[in-house]
Design an enzyme around this catalytic site. Structure first.
Site, short mmCIF file in Angstrom:
data_model
loop_
_atom_site.label_atom_id
_atom_site.label_comp_id
_atom_site.label_asym_id
_atom_site.label_seq_id
_atom_site.Cartn_x
_atom_site.Cartn_y
_atom_site.Cartn_z
N ASP A 171 135.15 -10.97 50.62
CA ASP A 171 136.04 -11.99 51.17
C ASP A 171 136.86 -11.34 52.29
O ASP A 171 136.39 -11.23 53.42
CB ASP A 171 136.89 -12.52 50.01
CG ASP A 171 137.78 -13.68 50.37
OD1 ASP A 171 137.41 -14.47 51.23
OD2 ASP A 171 138.87 -13.81 49.77
N PHE A 188 136.68 -21.69 48.23
CA PHE A 188 136.74 -20.93 46.98
C PHE A 188 135.61 -21.41 46.08
O PHE A 188 135.49 -22.60 45.79
CB PHE A 188 138.09 -21.11 46.29
CG PHE A 188 138.27 -20.11 45.18
CD1 PHE A 188 138.71 -18.82 45.45
CD2 PHE A 188 137.96 -20.46 43.87
CE1 PHE A 188 138.85 -17.89 44.42
CE2 PHE A 188 138.09 -19.53 42.84
CZ PHE A 188 138.54 -18.25 43.12
N ARG A 193 132.30 -18.55 35.05
CA ARG A 193 131.37 -17.47 35.42
C ARG A 193 129.94 -17.78 34.99
O ARG A 193 128.99 -17.32 35.60
CB ARG A 193 131.78 -16.15 34.74
CG ARG A 193 133.09 -15.55 35.23
CD ARG A 193 133.22 -14.11 34.72
NE ARG A 193 134.58 -13.59 34.83
CZ ARG A 193 135.10 -13.04 35.93
NH1 ARG A 193 134.39 -12.94 37.03
NH2 ARG A 193 136.34 -12.59 35.93
N GLY A 212 132.81 -9.83 38.10
CA GLY A 212 132.10 -10.83 38.90
C GLY A 212 130.65 -10.54 39.19
O GLY A 212 129.84 -11.46 39.31
N ASP A 218 134.57 -16.43 39.06
CA ASP A 218 135.45 -17.20 38.18
C ASP A 218 136.59 -17.84 38.93
O ASP A 218 136.93 -17.48 40.06
CB ASP A 218 136.05 -16.27 37.12
CG ASP A 218 137.10 -15.33 37.71
OD1 ASP A 218 136.77 -14.62 38.68
OD2 ASP A 218 138.25 -15.32 37.23
N ASP A 236 130.05 -9.33 43.79
CA ASP A 236 129.76 -10.76 43.77
C ASP A 236 130.00 -11.38 45.15
O ASP A 236 129.20 -12.15 45.65
CB ASP A 236 130.60 -11.48 42.69
CG ASP A 236 132.10 -11.15 42.75
OD1 ASP A 236 132.52 -10.33 43.59
OD2 ASP A 236 132.85 -11.71 41.94
#
Ligand code: IMP
Ligand code: MG
Length: 179
Positions: free
Chosen positions: A103, A152, A165, A44, A159, A100
Site C-alpha cells: 500500500d 480498502f 480473511r 495477511g 482483513d 498480501d
C-alpha cells in the site's frame, strides 16, 4: 459475512490463475541449487503463500515474520515493529518476501532494509496486490499479482479488524460495514 460484500474485485478463478502464473515465473527465476527461503508476512500473506508455494517447483524453506500494521482501522500509522522474527538465519541465502498487499510501501521498505542487513545472497518481493497510487516510499516489487485502485479490500488473507480473511476472493465491503 458475504452479506457485507459490496463488490467482488478479483474472483477466486482469477486468483487461482494468477497464483499459478507467479509460481511458474518464480520457479524459472531461481535454480534448484539456490537455497531459497520464502518468508511469509503474517497474517495477511498466509492464504496467498500457501497456494503460491504449491505452484513453486523448487526445494524451498518457509519462514515467517509478523509486523505491526493497521490494527482495526483502515489507515497505516507508518510505524513498523517486529512482532515475530524469523526462526532461521538467512545469511547467504536467497530470500523471497511474500506479502498480501503493498500500500504505502512502508512495511515492505522496513522489511527490505531489515533483511538486507542480515547479509542474504538476495532479497526479492512478491505481493498478491499492489496499490501503486498510495505509495509513500519507493520499493521494488519483483512479483505482483494484481494492481488495484485505492480501495480498502478484504479476503484471501486480507482483513478488516481481523475478519473476512477467509473469503475466497478479493472484495470491497459495504460502507456501513466500516463503523
Ligand atoms: P503499507 O505499509 O502501507 O504498504 O501496508 C501494508 C499492510 O497494510 C498490508 O500488509 C496490510 O496488512 C495492510 N493493508 C493495506 N491496504 C489494505 C487493504 O486494502 N485491506 C487490508 N489490509 C490492507
Ligand atoms: Mg498485512
Amino acid at each position: 459475512m458475504e452479506n457485507d460484500v459490496k463488490e467482488i474485485l478479483i474472483s477466486q478463478d482469477e486468483i487461482i490463475a494468477k497464483v499459478k502464473e507467479l509460481g511458474q515465473q518464480i520457479s524459472k527465476d531461481y535454480s534448484e541449487d539456490q537455497e531459497l527461503i520464502v518468508v511469509g508476512i503474517l497474517k495477511g500473506a498466509i492464504i496467498f503463500l500457501s497456494d503460491l508455494v504449491r505452484e513453486i517447483n523448487l526445494p524451498i524453506a518457509l519462514d515467517f515474520m509478523a509486523v505491526s500494521s493497521y490494527g482495526s482501522s483502515t489507515e497505516s500509522s507508518g510505524a513498523v515493529r517486529i512482532l515475530k522474527d524469523l526462526e532461521r538465519d538467512v545469511e547467504n541465502k536467497h530470500v523471497l518476501i511474500v506479502e498480501d498487499i503493498v500500500d504505502t510501501g512502508l512495511t515492505l521498505k522496513y522489511l527490505l532494509d531489515n533483511l538486507h542487513a542480515r547479509k542474504p545472497a538476495s532479497v526479492k518481493t512478491c505481493t498478491l496486490l499492489d496499490k501503486p497510487s498510495r505509495r509513500l516510499v519507493d520499493v521494488t516489487v519483483n512479483y505482483n499479482g494484481f494492481s488495484i485502485p485505492d480501495k480498502f479490500v478484504v479476503g484471501y488473507g486480507l482483513d478488516y479488524g481481523e475478519t473476512y480473511r477467509n473469503l475466497p476472493y478479493i472484495a470491497v465491503l459495504k460502507p456501513e460495514t466500516y463503523q
